[in-house]
Design a protein around this motif. Structure first.
Motif, PDB file in Angstrom:
ATOM      1  N   VAL A 203       4.763   8.230  -2.527  1.00 23.68           N
ATOM      2  CA  VAL A 203       5.553   7.447  -1.574  1.00 23.68           C
ATOM      3  C   VAL A 203       4.970   6.047  -1.443  1.00 23.68           C
ATOM      4  O   VAL A 203       3.787   5.869  -1.182  1.00 23.68           O
ATOM      5  CB  VAL A 203       5.583   8.139  -0.190  1.00 23.68           C
ATOM      6  N   HIS A 204       5.817   5.064  -1.638  1.00 18.41           N
ATOM      7  CA  HIS A 204       5.471   3.681  -1.297  1.00 18.41           C
ATOM      8  C   HIS A 204       6.129   3.391   0.037  1.00 18.41           C
ATOM      9  O   HIS A 204       7.342   3.519   0.182  1.00 18.41           O
ATOM     10  CB  HIS A 204       5.978   2.701  -2.374  1.00 18.41           C
TER      11      HIS A 204
ATOM     12  N   ARG B 168       0.831  -1.201   0.000  1.00 17.35           N
ATOM     13  CA  ARG B 168       0.000   0.000   0.000  1.00 17.35           C
ATOM     14  C   ARG B 168       0.867   1.254   0.000  1.00 17.35           C
ATOM     15  O   ARG B 168       1.796   1.366   0.783  1.00 17.35           O
ATOM     16  CB  ARG B 168      -0.932   0.006   1.217  1.00 17.35           C
ATOM     17  N   ASP B 169       0.515   2.197  -0.873  1.00 19.54           N
ATOM     18  CA  ASP B 169       1.212   3.476  -0.865  1.00 19.54           C
ATOM     19  C   ASP B 169       0.414   4.463  -0.004  1.00 19.54           C
ATOM     20  O   ASP B 169      -0.605   4.117   0.602  1.00 19.54           O
ATOM     21  CB  ASP B 169       1.432   4.005  -2.288  1.00 19.54           C
ATOM     22  N   TYR B 170       0.891   5.692   0.057  1.00 19.66           N
ATOM     23  CA  TYR B 170       0.257   6.690   0.922  1.00 19.66           C
ATOM     24  C   TYR B 170      -1.202   6.925   0.529  1.00 19.66           C
ATOM     25  O   TYR B 170      -2.081   7.049   1.387  1.00 19.66           O
ATOM     26  CB  TYR B 170       1.063   7.996   0.842  1.00 19.66           C
ATOM     27  N   ARG B 171      -1.485   6.972  -0.795  1.00 20.13           N
ATOM     28  CA  ARG B 171      -2.869   7.146  -1.245  1.00 20.13           C
ATOM     29  C   ARG B 171      -3.758   6.024  -0.728  1.00 20.13           C
ATOM     30  O   ARG B 171      -4.873   6.259  -0.250  1.00 20.13           O
ATOM     31  CB  ARG B 171      -2.934   7.155  -2.770  1.00 20.13           C
TER      32      ARG B 171
ATOM     33  N   GLU C  29       9.361  10.280   4.296  1.00 19.01           N
ATOM     34  CA  GLU C  29       9.757   9.348   3.232  1.00 19.01           C
ATOM     35  C   GLU C  29       9.969  10.075   1.911  1.00 19.01           C
ATOM     36  O   GLU C  29      10.899   9.762   1.161  1.00 19.01           O
ATOM     37  CB  GLU C  29       8.680   8.264   3.064  1.00 19.01           C
ATOM     38  N   ALA C  30       9.118  11.044   1.617  1.00 20.23           N
ATOM     39  CA  ALA C  30       9.258  11.800   0.374  1.00 20.23           C
ATOM     40  C   ALA C  30      10.587  12.539   0.335  1.00 20.23           C
ATOM     41  O   ALA C  30      11.271  12.586  -0.696  1.00 20.23           O
ATOM     42  CB  ALA C  30       8.092  12.777   0.229  1.00 20.23           C
ATOM     43  N   ALA C  31      10.975  13.116   1.476  1.00 16.52           N
ATOM     44  CA  ALA C  31      12.249  13.834   1.539  1.00 16.52           C
ATOM     45  C   ALA C  31      13.430  12.881   1.389  1.00 16.52           C
ATOM     46  O   ALA C  31      14.438  13.213   0.754  1.00 16.52           O
ATOM     47  CB  ALA C  31      12.348  14.593   2.862  1.00 16.52           C
ATOM     48  N   VAL C  32      13.307  11.674   1.964  1.00 15.84           N
ATOM     49  CA  VAL C  32      14.390  10.694   1.869  1.00 15.84           C
ATOM     50  C   VAL C  32      14.585  10.225   0.431  1.00 15.84           C
ATOM     51  O   VAL C  32      15.700  10.130  -0.076  1.00 15.84           O
ATOM     52  CB  VAL C  32      14.110   9.487   2.790  1.00 15.84           C
ATOM     53  N   HIS C  33      13.467   9.944  -0.256  1.00 14.61           N
ATOM     54  CA  HIS C  33      13.544   9.308  -1.575  1.00 14.61           C
ATOM     55  C   HIS C  33      13.427  10.280  -2.743  1.00 14.61           C
ATOM     56  O   HIS C  33      13.550   9.871  -3.897  1.00 14.61           O
ATOM     57  CB  HIS C  33      12.465   8.235  -1.697  1.00 14.61           C
TER      58      HIS C  33
END
Length: 299
Positions: free
Chosen positions: A132-133, A87-90, A121-125
């Motif tokens: 984000v997954h 599951r992703d954030y959505r 997670e978005a900032a990391v990747h």
């Protein structure tokens, strides 16, 4: 059945009270917080019912009794049958928004926690938040951990939640979907940076604070201090997965009445470090990855 320290409390029993989430000894993880709140008196049936309201197929939750350094404590378990979808954030947002029987206050808190997580997670990747997954955090046990803590805190309804400064392990976090990561995990550190939660060197090579633990206290707590001015009334212990050699792998949830010291009574409690408040949970708390590691609450 697991014997818990405290009798079950009614909904809203924390009104007018301070809830102190103490992770100074062995850190915090989502599963530890669920167990500590059950030991404090939040009926586990309420927490399990909230998890069931998510409609996750083949998922069951339970408590088991364990010992950590001769201290008895419950441990929270998530059992799943068959494979769960990634599951992703959505998808996680849709899951929480679509669960009609999930308590509204718990929904707001869980959504805030997952938003903190997605931002980190978005900032990391280097990807947009919606893309984000979560990998480990998309795994069902971490979704359940966050939802369960949100349900328990919403049920208890404390007027204020304070978290202790948190111990940082060092070394390498292994077993994550992306491969070995620096400890603390990048998403955990990102969450703690955004929430301005104080940290200190734990002097060990274990992952003591997991992303789910970090995002939950970031979303729920309004401040941090070593110990709040309070008259403690009850305490619950929650066990981590592993039995550590250098510390008792436990966190504590302490509930009590606020206590204002008069003139000459020592330092004022404004030594407490405040986090940026967020709305929700009805009490104005504010501030959100889960890797494996010492607590094993994630991947």
């Amino acid at each position: 059945p697991v014997r818990l320290r405290n009798a079950e409390v009614p909904r809203g029993a924390g009104a007018g009270q301070v809830l102190f989430l103490d992770g100074q000894g062995a850190g915090l993880a989502g599963d530890m917080l669920v167990a500590a709140l059950a030991d404090l008196g939040v009926p586990f049936g309420e927490t399990a019912g909230g998890v069931a309201a998510l409609g996750l197929p083949g998922v069951q939750v339970a408590l088991e009794a364990v010992e950590r350094s001769a201290v008895t404590a419950p441990r929270f378990l998530v059992r799943e049958e068959g494979r769960q979808p990634m599951r992703d954030y959505r998808a996680v947002r849709r899951l929480l928004l679509g669960a009609r029987a999930f308590p509204e206050g718990a929904r707001r808190l869980a959504l805030r926690a997952f938003q903190r997580l997605a931002q980190a997670e978005a900032a990391v990747h280097g990807v947009p938040e919606d893309d984000v997954h979560f990998h480990e955090v998309g795994a069902v046990d971490s979704i359940v951990d966050i939802a369960a803590v949100a349900v328990a805190l919403d049920y208890l309804g404390p007027s204020r939640i304070v978290v202790s400064p948190l111990p940082m392990g060092r070394g390498i976090v292994r077993g994550a979907a992306h491969g070995p990561l620096p400890n603390p995990a990048p998403a955990t550190l990102g969450i703690l940076c955004a929430a301005k939660i104080p940290t200190f060197d734990a002097g060990c090579d274990f992952e003591l604070v997991t992303p789910t633990g970090a995002c939950l206290v970031a979303a729920a707590a309004s401040g941090s201090c070593a110990w709040p001015d309070m008259v403690p009334a009850s305490v619950g212990y929650g066990a981590g997965t592993r039995d550590l050699t250098d510390r008792a792998n436990l966190c504590r949830a302490v509930l009590g009445e606020p206590w204002a010291r008069g003139p000459g009574g020592g330092h004022d409690e404004r030594g407490e470090h405040s986090h940026s408040p967020s709305h929700g949970h009805g009490h104005g708390h504010g501030h959100g990855h889960d890797g494996g590691g010492a607590h094993g609450s994630g991947g």
